[in-house]
Enzyme design. Structure first.
Site, PDB file in Angstrom:
ATOM      1  N   LYS A  53       0.845  -1.210   0.000  1.00  0.00           N
ATOM      2  CA  LYS A  53       0.000   0.000   0.000  1.00  0.00           C
ATOM      3  C   LYS A  53       0.873   1.251   0.000  1.00  0.00           C
ATOM      4  O   LYS A  53       0.560   2.232  -0.690  1.00  0.00           O
ATOM      5  CB  LYS A  53      -0.930  -0.017   1.228  1.00  0.00           C
ATOM      6  CG  LYS A  53      -2.069  -1.025   1.078  1.00  0.00           C
ATOM      7  CD  LYS A  53      -2.815  -1.319   2.380  1.00  0.00           C
ATOM      8  CE  LYS A  53      -3.796  -2.467   2.149  1.00  0.00           C
ATOM      9  NZ  LYS A  53      -4.425  -2.965   3.379  1.00  0.00           N
ATOM     10  N   GLN A  97      -4.662  -1.775   9.519  1.00  0.00           N
ATOM     11  CA  GLN A  97      -4.508  -3.098   8.911  1.00  0.00           C
ATOM     12  C   GLN A  97      -5.060  -4.189   9.835  1.00  0.00           C
ATOM     13  O   GLN A  97      -4.730  -4.241  11.007  1.00  0.00           O
ATOM     14  CB  GLN A  97      -3.014  -3.343   8.619  1.00  0.00           C
ATOM     15  CG  GLN A  97      -2.730  -4.629   7.878  1.00  0.00           C
ATOM     16  CD  GLN A  97      -3.310  -4.638   6.459  1.00  0.00           C
ATOM     17  OE1 GLN A  97      -3.221  -3.653   5.731  1.00  0.00           O
ATOM     18  NE2 GLN A  97      -3.916  -5.740   6.069  1.00  0.00           N
ATOM     19  N   ASP A 120     -11.292   2.533   3.915  1.00  0.00           N
ATOM     20  CA  ASP A 120     -11.704   1.129   3.769  1.00  0.00           C
ATOM     21  C   ASP A 120     -13.220   1.022   3.579  1.00  0.00           C
ATOM     22  O   ASP A 120     -13.725   0.007   3.099  1.00  0.00           O
ATOM     23  CB  ASP A 120     -11.339   0.347   5.047  1.00  0.00           C
ATOM     24  CG  ASP A 120     -10.024  -0.411   4.916  1.00  0.00           C
ATOM     25  OD1 ASP A 120      -9.619  -0.722   3.784  1.00  0.00           O
ATOM     26  OD2 ASP A 120      -9.417  -0.704   5.969  1.00  0.00           O
TER      27      ASP A 120
END
Ligand code: NAD
Length: 298
Positions: A53, A97, A120
């Site tokens: 990422k 994460q 997200d």
């Protein structure tokens, strides 16, 4: 019939080009789009995902912050880090994460992220908006799947779609998006799961099958209608001939003999998920800074 291959790498490249152009115009307007990733602990797979990422951001002109927290630290350390990023005016997207260590309550962390910075798309406010048909951030994998269907020329209106898997990050939001009354929705969606009776009968009746299960090669050619479009979300590491290899939730070899179009693993949904995080991040920069961002992902 041998299926057309839906090339996720190529589509993700095109998405990244669009994101880079958007990041450049934001930068010209004085906004440096910035994503903060937060990794608690040292799970090797999570370390890899976070570093990918970070690299993806660098490639398209998005600033990336890399926040690390010791895996044995109290949960409060994670909440404090998230609160600090929420309050930081230079940070536009915040991604924690998963999976998280046992002392952390996953739901509480999801709720802790400022919904305007929730790239997200997992915060209850954002999932609620998605259900209401007024999505702010669509979770990255469902958004990537929708774009792949569009690229494959699938008209979802009136199509019979079977989504295998009911997770909160893939199956449920995707099913909701595909039933929503808009140009990338209007499908008739059946959601199948571990308690579904006669899965093959359901998938065989579908124009489109999306597999997001986590069971290697669960869906094979015998379970598909001739010409069906197949999207394989699964990423499973298995041993084959003494070697570790990646396979999806679809048995690719038998499925491609029957399907009209199919995504490979790797090179299908995976790169799209990564690209859509970048889309959500530049959109977050626009939202947080009050600058118009005209970037349609689907
Ligand atoms: P999950 O593990 O949270 O849930 C799996 C779902 O599959 C559950 O709803 C369960 O009911 C259903 N299921 C399990 N066994 C079944 C069976 N035999 N028949 C029918 N349904 C069954 O799922 P997830 O987090 O959505 O992940 C699914 C897969 O997708 C995994 O392989 C994961 O690694 C992969 N994944 C890939 C990406 C990507 O970017 N390509 C992103 C997220 C997840």
């Amino acid at each position: 019939m041998t299926a057309d291959i839906i090339d996720g790498d190529a589509v993700a490249d095109a998405v990244r080009d669009d994101v880079a152009t958007t990041a450049e115009s934001l930068s010209a307007a004085g906004v440096e789009p910035t994503l903060a990733t937060v990794l608690m602990g040292s799970d090797p797979a999570s370390e890899t995902y976070v570093s990918l990422k970070q690299d993806d951001c660098a490639e398209v002109g998005i600033e990336a912050r890399d926040v690390r927290i010791d895996g044995d630290a109290p949960a409060s350390e994670l909440y404090d880090a998230v609160a600090e990023l929420n309050d930081d005016p230079d940070v536009h997207g915040v991604l924690v994460q998963q999976p998280l260590p046992d002392q952390v309550d996953d739901d509480e962390v999801v709720r802790a992220v400022d919904p305007r910075k929730d790239v997200d798309g997992f915060h209850p406010e954002n999932l609620g908006r998605l259900v209401r048909g007024n999505a702010r951030y669509v979770p990255c994998t469902p958004l990537g799947v929708q774009r792949l269907l569009a690229e494959a020329g699938v008209d979802t209106a009136g199509a019979d779609v079977v989504v295998v898997g009911r997770s909160t990050i893939v199956g449920k939001p995707l099913a909701t998006r595909l039933t929503t009354k808009n140009d990338s929705g209007n499908a008739t969606v059946t959601v199948c799961h571990s308690r579904t009776d006669d899965l093959a009968a359901k998938t065989r009746a579908a124009d489109v099958v999306v597999a997001a299960v986590g069971v290697p090669e669960l869906v094979d050619g015998s379970m598909l209608a001739e010409g069906a479009v197949v999207v394989d979300v699964g990423i499973n590491r298995v041993e084959r001939d003494g070697e570790s290899t990646l396979v999806g939730d679809v048995d690719y070899e038998s499925a491609r003999e029957v399907a009209g179009a199919i995504t490979p693993v790797p090179g299908g949904v995976g790169p799209m998920t990564r690209a859509m995080l970048l889309v959500n991040t530049v959109r977050a920069a626009g939202l947080v800074e009050g600058v118009d961002v005209a970037l349609e992902a689907v």
